[in-house]
Scaffold this active site. Sequence first.
Site, short mmCIF file in Angstrom:
data_model
loop_
_atom_site.label_atom_id
_atom_site.label_comp_id
_atom_site.label_asym_id
_atom_site.label_seq_id
_atom_site.Cartn_x
_atom_site.Cartn_y
_atom_site.Cartn_z
N ASP A 64 34.44 16.88 26.56
CA ASP A 64 33.15 16.92 25.59
C ASP A 64 32.49 15.94 24.45
O ASP A 64 31.48 15.26 24.84
CB ASP A 64 33.93 17.88 24.42
CG ASP A 64 35.45 17.51 23.92
OD1 ASP A 64 35.81 16.63 24.00
OD2 ASP A 64 35.94 17.59 23.23
N ASP B 18 42.30 30.30 32.69
CA ASP B 18 42.58 28.96 33.87
C ASP B 18 43.52 29.46 34.05
O ASP B 18 44.53 28.85 35.14
CB ASP B 18 42.24 27.82 33.26
CG ASP B 18 41.22 27.02 33.70
OD1 ASP B 18 40.41 27.81 34.74
OD2 ASP B 18 40.96 26.01 33.72
N LYS C 224 39.56 21.62 31.73
CA LYS C 224 38.31 22.68 31.53
C LYS C 224 36.83 21.95 31.49
O LYS C 224 35.87 22.90 31.77
CB LYS C 224 38.57 22.44 28.96
CG LYS C 224 37.47 22.82 28.38
CD LYS C 224 37.84 23.03 27.06
CE LYS C 224 37.04 23.66 26.14
NZ LYS C 224 36.79 23.14 24.76
N GLU D 169 48.99 30.37 24.52
CA GLU D 169 47.27 31.05 23.14
C GLU D 169 47.42 32.18 24.10
O GLU D 169 46.66 32.41 24.38
CB GLU D 169 46.45 30.18 24.14
CG GLU D 169 45.63 28.78 24.35
CD GLU D 169 44.97 28.38 25.37
OE1 GLU D 169 44.12 27.15 24.79
OE2 GLU D 169 44.63 28.96 26.17
#
Length: 769
Positions: A474, A142, A280, A113
């Site tokens: 999520d 992270d 996450k 990323e």
Amino acid sequence: MATLAVSNHHRHNLPLCEKIPIRNNLEKAIDLTTLLLLISLLLYRLLHLSHHGYPWLLAFLCESWFTFDFILGVNTKWTPLDFKTHPQTLLEREGAELPAVDLYVTTADFVLEPPIMTVNTVLSLLAVEYPAQKLACYVSDDGCSALVLYSLIEASEFARLWAPFCRKYDVQVRAPFRYFSNDDAVSTSGGDVNSSEFRLEWKQIKDEYEKLKRKIEQAIDGTAPFELSGEYAAFANTDKSDHPSIIKVIWENKENLPDGLPHLVYLCREKRPISPHHYKAGAMNVLTRVSGVMTNAPFMLNVDCDMFANNPKILLHAMCSILGLKPEDCAFVQFPQAFYNELKDDPFGNQMAVAFETVWRGMAGIQGPVYAGTGCFHRRKLIYGFSLNEADNKALRKVDDETLLNKPFGNSVEFMDSVAKTFSEPVNGKNDNIGPQDLSSTVQAAYHVARCGYEDATAWGSKVGWKYGSMTEDVLTGMKIHAMGWKSVSCMPSPPGFLGTVPTTGPAVMTQTKRWIAGLLQILFSKNSPIFATFNAKLQFRQCLTYTWILIWGLRSIPQLCYAVLPAYCIIANSHFLPKAYEPVMVLFVAQCLIQNLQILRSYHRCGQSVCAWWNNTRMGKINAATSMLFGVVSFVLNLVGISDIVFEVTHKESANSSTSTDATDNNKDNMAVNTGRFTFDKSPIFVPPTTLLFVQLTALGLSLLEGARDRVGLGEYLSSVWVVMCFWPFVRGLFGKGKYGIPLSTLLKSAVFALIFVHLCRQTSATG
């Protein structure tokens, strides 16, 4: 004056958010017809089961699953609903005060990323149309990378130029890399773009952004390294999985200016090998606690590092839903994912454009869309476990000690105080209690709640915060909120609220899907199953069916794979699983197949998608069933029996932010254009099953040509086998491709061995039959 008063009163009574039911009578009629045909085919197979062999039974079982899956899908899409928001009405309301919002950006690996991607997402959020003193942006790293902090510090300097420029000229695309990506960027500005002043400022801002990019790129490639001292001393001798917390207040809006720059905070939570960090979900819970002791906004937005704010009014659209609907009808506001790097005709079938137009609106008509993990606004109260009964209690304005004891949030006095303030606010968050403006004074408290041991003996991850127990935290978190009786809202403004990246290579697509499948099955086969939530909580029955439909996504791979093998088996073993072409019942099979596929094709047409996009999604559904979905199921099963753990693999984000090489030859550019969207391969075992399946189909068709037609095999089996080969055409090309576009020799050899074993077993079955 009277006219003005009436006008103000009229604007005040205008709705902020409207629910608009969508008529779909034709779709319902087609669905019912398809369902009737499916049931008729199952009855036919059941009545003739004793007259046929195992292929017929296997086909019956597979088609029973397909019918069950179809019913769940129809339930989800049966009552579509749309939400229309009116941000201008919100701005025109007299005396309206916008609530505060904490913005969360998460990144986990600076290699997969790229920091410039995170920087653009942050810059787009810092420049949205919203009072700056009401915003605070927190970036969770992270990966514990000094490069991310360095990039954010440099970006904060650029943001002091970028945010005022966007507001001054009403820039619509506020991620710099997108705004400056072509010469027509000025057309996305609403100010006087023809003035010499604008042209001069535009060039200056673009030059500054180019400098920012070069600094970040040079820091990454080491041409301009920075020492791990001063601001970066905390990163010296640190390990990605073993390090203390690092919290840096990069920028404070100390003057409380509405047109200034929002707070910007860097956060790297503590990690230790002996303490589970919950991926996450753990990062989100630390962000929630840290922001709680710093700014404590009543609403929170979380986005992935690649999902920049594409619509400058995005927060206003969300607030229209939050403030314009009843609190119980708007637990969270979910914006569907859209992508800026999408390929033409969706060659990998992962852009989900039609799904968001059909399934998303269908879920909105039940209890609302699922939480998709990014592009979502949450109520802080609900993340803290605030129940619907408490929301209905109009007299609830402060929280006593007993309430806090029943909701163990940890032992931080500062955080407990922020929780008490949060629970004492009205559910609409209008009277928001923002934390102290001097963020530096709260850093020590933030370090305390960011410790990896802070959650020990607390309810974090179970009753409080983002939920643990699944790779898809999520979906689990959203389901828990729905199980409390709340509803969610889908917001689909134009232009789309957020744009992100979608994988554009075969292995990256499969890595992402495999992780989703394993995580969804973790939810289905656990105490968190939606079936239990329907009986023991307030999850509506139809919403339970919707969640079940989503969670069993990976299990579809087994009947799909079996159904794909059946034609080849029947050709080799001289058997059949379909009626003969001359039998009248064959009309039912053909009609069902045509009607269902034509309806899907119609959905693609209505969403502005091409026939090629429909075909790509169809074939990728078959390919995924034999690759990522199958391996996701296997990964879950191995974890369930204790053989191995499910590994969280970060999806490689392909950044379009970095500058493109200017010395590339025309031939290289042409080759890139030709190969864009072409399937790529590696030595992963995930490519063995589809290659084996392809070899089996080709062998079956080859044997039928060499040895002649089988007396029991009908036209349906041959056409079905050809159909499977067409669906796996990228693998046919891979047989003759070179480099990353060719299937590795090791995969070919393994697949050939498995295919020979399968053909041998089919031959034996035929001989003994």
